[in-house]
Structure formats: structure tokens, C-alpha cells
Scaffold this active site. Structure first.
Site, PDB file in Angstrom:
ATOM      1  N   ASP A  93       0.852  -1.166   0.000  1.00 32.35           N
ATOM      2  CA  ASP A  93       0.000   0.000   0.000  1.00 32.35           C
ATOM      3  C   ASP A  93       0.897   1.228   0.000  1.00 32.35           C
ATOM      4  OD1 ASP A  93      -2.919   1.005   1.988  1.00 32.35           O
ATOM      5  OD2 ASP A  93      -2.271   1.486  -0.037  1.00 32.35           O
ATOM      6  N   GLY A  95       0.665   4.057   1.855  1.00 36.14           N
ATOM      7  CA  GLY A  95       0.967   4.638   3.156  1.00 36.14           C
ATOM      8  C   GLY A  95       0.025   5.725   3.621  1.00 36.14           C
ATOM      9  N   ASP A 267      -7.790  -8.059   0.137  1.00 32.76           N
ATOM     10  CA  ASP A 267      -6.893  -8.157   1.295  1.00 32.76           C
ATOM     11  C   ASP A 267      -7.698  -7.786   2.523  1.00 32.76           C
ATOM     12  OD1 ASP A 267      -6.620  -4.992   1.141  1.00 32.76           O
ATOM     13  OD2 ASP A 267      -5.742  -5.707   3.046  1.00 32.76           O
TER      14      ASP A 267
HETATM   15  C1  LIG Z   1      -1.992  -3.200   3.796  1.00 34.18           C
HETATM   16  C2  LIG Z   1      -3.360  -2.583   3.725  1.00 34.18           C
HETATM   17  C3  LIG Z   1      -3.868  -2.495   2.349  1.00 34.18           C
HETATM   18  S1  LIG Z   1      -5.461  -1.940   2.135  1.00 34.18           S
HETATM   19  C4  LIG Z   1      -5.562  -0.460   3.137  1.00 34.18           C
HETATM   20  C5  LIG Z   1      -6.831   0.280   2.752  1.00 34.18           C
HETATM   21  C6  LIG Z   1      -8.029  -0.166   3.247  1.00 34.18           C
HETATM   22  C7  LIG Z   1      -9.219   0.487   2.908  1.00 34.18           C
HETATM   23  N1  LIG Z   1     -10.394   0.043   3.425  1.00 34.18           N
HETATM   24  C8  LIG Z   1      -9.211   1.593   2.052  1.00 34.18           C
HETATM   25  C9  LIG Z   1      -7.993   2.046   1.528  1.00 34.18           C
HETATM   26  C10 LIG Z   1      -7.920   3.192   0.639  1.00 34.18           C
HETATM   27  O1  LIG Z   1      -8.934   3.833   0.292  1.00 34.18           O
HETATM   28  N2  LIG Z   1      -6.701   3.548   0.184  1.00 34.18           N
HETATM   29  C11 LIG Z   1      -5.573   2.883   0.538  1.00 34.18           C
HETATM   30  N3  LIG Z   1      -4.395   3.301   0.017  1.00 34.18           N
HETATM   31  N4  LIG Z   1      -5.580   1.812   1.356  1.00 34.18           N
HETATM   32  C12 LIG Z   1      -6.782   1.391   1.867  1.00 34.18           C
END
Ligand SMILES: CCCSCc1cc(N)cc2c(=O)[nH]c(N)nc12
Length: 373
Positions: A93, A95, A267
Site C-alpha cells: 500500500d 501509506g 486483502d
Molecule cells: C496493507 C493494507 C492495504 S489496504 C488499506 C486500505 C483499506 C481500505 N479500506 C481503504 C484504503 C484506501 O482507500 N486507500 C488505501 N491506500 N488503502 C486502503
């Protein structure tokens, strides 16, 4: 072995899709569940176990790894695959989501986010360019654009502001990523629970021609029906020939219903975090092993499961381990839950291959409804 990042669609059944994401470090069979390895480890599991359960890819987290041990240090140690002994694909991701949920004293503006580490209070800046740089230092195979995710409910004006900022950051992230044939950067669709904003975000990202698309801004507290309505609006706008990743989702039921609406990759910390807290996912629903009713139950958790949590121990023993706060408790139930999630994904893939996904979806939900014996 391929030198490029490709997605092949093998079959569809309604909106459900069966595909393969191929890249130099390996293939990802979709629909896929990606265990979360936030700080470079899937908690309480050896990498080999995670692989043996059918995981083709795991997640790492830019926010956590940039703070500790540091992206440059991971690069010096050979990259995240070498460091964590996971030679298969890794998705990271960007961050920003974690900054907004974990960091202190954070400030967000056009350029990016500045924040203080929740670990030692040091100040950091995360821009689209720095996020891509960090994900490159980690040697991540699938990288995420920096985005801004707003919690729901929020005003339409606030959702639109964050969505349009995320589109500008998408351009900058993609430019910073450049051309890396064996890797990919994904655009992240935002727009909250506002259909017109979701469509605008998806159309704009489609025109930027990313190799894959994440659907963000969901699993942030909204009811399941809202998430599913947004998916039904969003997936048809995304290119059919590119993979779609629903971020942070979800329960087994969320996954079934999202596959039915065209999602390819998932995930969630649910199976691993719930496992550490005594909640088992099984084909007959959830079982809370901290519940006193298991204290003298000599039966296995699931007599049909070959996971050591069921094969080698009784419910009474698992209950005891959780009451005694023993480390083995977290190990066994994390194993059980990841095994269950990957068996569910394998069942979904097989059902789509054989064009019987709807029957599979209904039969799986009926099994959960029967509940624990
Ligand atoms: C390791 C975690 C990955 S998913 C984290 C995550 C979880 C959820 N629910 C939403 C988002 C989002 O809108 N943007 C980003 N970059 N990440 C999100």
C-alpha cells in the site's frame, strides 16, 4: 516465467471473473485473497505455511516499513522479498491510508502528507513521488498510488475534494513509477458513497491507463449494502482487461458478494487479527473459542479440516490456550483462518471455471447459516 506484468481473463460467470495476474516473481490466481504482512510478516505464520495454504501474494505496508526498519535499510538488505524470505509477489500500500489512521500530528496538503511517527515521534513527509520511491526500495511488485481516503459518512464536498486530490496524486504517482515492465502501479478509485464521484474517479483513472485498479474508500465503516451498491456502479466502468483490487475487504460474505460484482483481488486483516483474538472462520460460520461453551468440548473445531488446529487438538484445548493467553493459540487459529480463506478462494475459482458460481455462493452462505453444531 514472464518478464512482464499481464492479466489474463480465463472465464466469467455473470460478473464474477476468473483470471491470472502474471509477473516475474510468479502468478496470482484470481479471485485471490492476499494475506496482510504489515511489517514484513504475516503475523504468527512462517512464510512457507502461508504459501502452502495457497497464497500467491502477500501485502506489505509502506507506512510501517518506512518507519521501521526504514525503506533504505530494507533495500540495503536486499529488498522485502529477501528480508522477509517471501520470494513470491508482494503488493504494497502507499501509506496515506495508514498515516490518516495511525500517525500523530498529521497535515495533508496538495503536495502530500506530513506526520509524526507513532513509534518515536520523528517527522516524515509522504508525497506521491516519495511513496513510489519507498515502494521501489522495498522492491514491491504491485505498488499503490498515494491517495486520500475519507471516512464515511462525510459530506459530498469533502468526498469530492479528496477524490480529485487523489486523481492529481494518481498522475504524479504514475509519472514517478515510470516504465517498470515486470511491476505495476495501480490507480485507486475514490469517491465515497457518491455514485457520480465514483464514476468520475473510475473514468479518469481508466483514461490514465494503469496496469490495474484498486477500489479504495470502502470498508471504512459503511454498511455492506452501501459497499455492494458502490461496487455495482464502479466495476463496470473499469477496463475488463485489467485486474480489480478491493482494498481492505473483507469477511467471507463480503468476498463472495464482491466477486459476484466483478472484483478480482482482496486483502483484509480479518482472518489473521480475528484468529489472534479467538475467532475461528469455518464452513459452518464463525466460532468464538473464548466462549465457555467450549471449555470441555473434546471435539475438533472442524472434523473435516486437516489444519492442525482441528487435526491435532480439541476445542477445549484451543479454549484453554486463549484463556491462558498462550502464543500457540494465535498460531493455530491464524493457520485455521488463512486456510479457510484460501479454501474459500479455491472454491470460488473452481466454481467460476465450471460456471456454477451462483450455486456455490448460495451453498456457502447456507453452510454459514447452519451455524456451529
Ligand atoms: C496493507 C493494507 C492495504 S489496504 C488499506 C486500505 C483499506 C481500505 N479500506 C481503504 C484504503 C484506501 O482507500 N486507500 C488505501 N491506500 N488503502 C486502503
Amino acid at each position: 516465467m514472464t518478464e512482464k506484468f499481464t492479466f489474463t481473463l480465463h472465464a466469467t460467470d455473470g460478473m464474477a471473473r476468473r483470471g491470472t495476474v502474471s509477473m516475474p516473481r510468479g502468478d496470482i490466481r484470481t479471485p485471490a485473497f492476499m494475506p496482510v504482512g504489515t511489517a514484513g510478516t504475516v503475523k504468527a505464520m512462517y512464510p512457507g505455511q502461508v504459501r502452502e495454504l495457497g497464497s500467491d501474494i502477500i501485502l506489505g505496508n509502506t507506512y510501517h516499513l518506512m518507519l521501521r526498519p526504514g525503506a533504505e535499510r530494507v533495500a540495503k538488505l536486499g529488498g522485502l522479498h529477501v528480508f522477509a524470505n517471501w520470494p513470491h509477489p508482494i503488493l504494497t500500500d502507499s501509506g496515506g491510508f495508514q498515516v490518516m489512521s495511525l500517525a500523530q500530528l498529521r497535515k495533508l496538503d496538495e503536495n502530500g502528507v506530513t506526520f509524526q511517527s507513532h513509534i518515536d515521534g520523528r517527522r516524515y513527509e509522504l508525497t506521491p513521488e516519495r511513496s513510489i520511491e519507498i515502494q521501489g526500495l522495498l522492491d514491491s511488485d504491485i505498488q499503490m498510488q498515494l491517495d486520500e481516503c475519507v471516512a464515511l459518512p462525510s459530506s459530498e464536498a469533502e468526498i469530492e475534494r479528496a477524490m480529485r486530490l487523489s486523481l492529481r496524486w494518481a498522475e504524479r504517482s504514475k509519472a514517478a513509477f515510470g516504465e517498470q515492465p515486470g511491476k505495476a502501479v495501480f490507480g485507486i478509485v475514490q469517491g465515497g458513497d457518491v455514485p457520480r464521484l465514483r464514476i468520475a474517479s473510475a473514468e479518469a483513472l481508466r483514461d490514465m491507463d494503469f496496469k490495474g485498479y484498486s477500489i479504495g474508500g470502502l470498508a471504512v465503516g459503511e454498511p455492506q449494502h452501501v459497499m455492494l451498491e458502490i461496487l455495482s456502479i464502479t466495476t463496470p466502468v473499469l477496463p475488463a482487461e485489467k485486474p480489480r483490487y478491493l482494498m481492505g475487504v473483507g469477511t467471507p460474505d463480503d468476498i463472495l458478494e464482491s466477486v459476484a460484482r466483478g472484483v478480482d483481488m482482496f486483502d483484509c486483516v480479518m482472518p489473521t487479527r480475528a484468529g489472534r483474538h479467538g475467532l475461528a472462520f469455518t464452513r459452518f460460520g464463525k466460532v468464538n473459542l473464548k466462549n465457555a461453551r467450549h471449555a470441555e468440548d473434546h471435539r475438533p473445531l472442524d472434523e473435516a479440516s486437516d489444519c492442525p488446529a482441528s487435526r491435532d487438538y480439541s476445542r477445549a484445548y484451543l479454549h484453554h490456550l486463549f484463556k491462558a493467553n498462550e502464543t500457540l493459540a494465535a498460531m493455530l487459529l491464524t493457520w485455521n483462518n488463512l486456510a479457510y480463506y484460501q479454501q474459500l478462494m479455491a472454491g470460488i475459482r473452481g466454481a467460476i471455471d465450471e460456471r456454477r458460481f451462483e450455486d456455490f455462493r448460495l451453498a456457502t452462505k447456507a453452510g454459514w447459516a447452519r451455524g456451529d453444531i
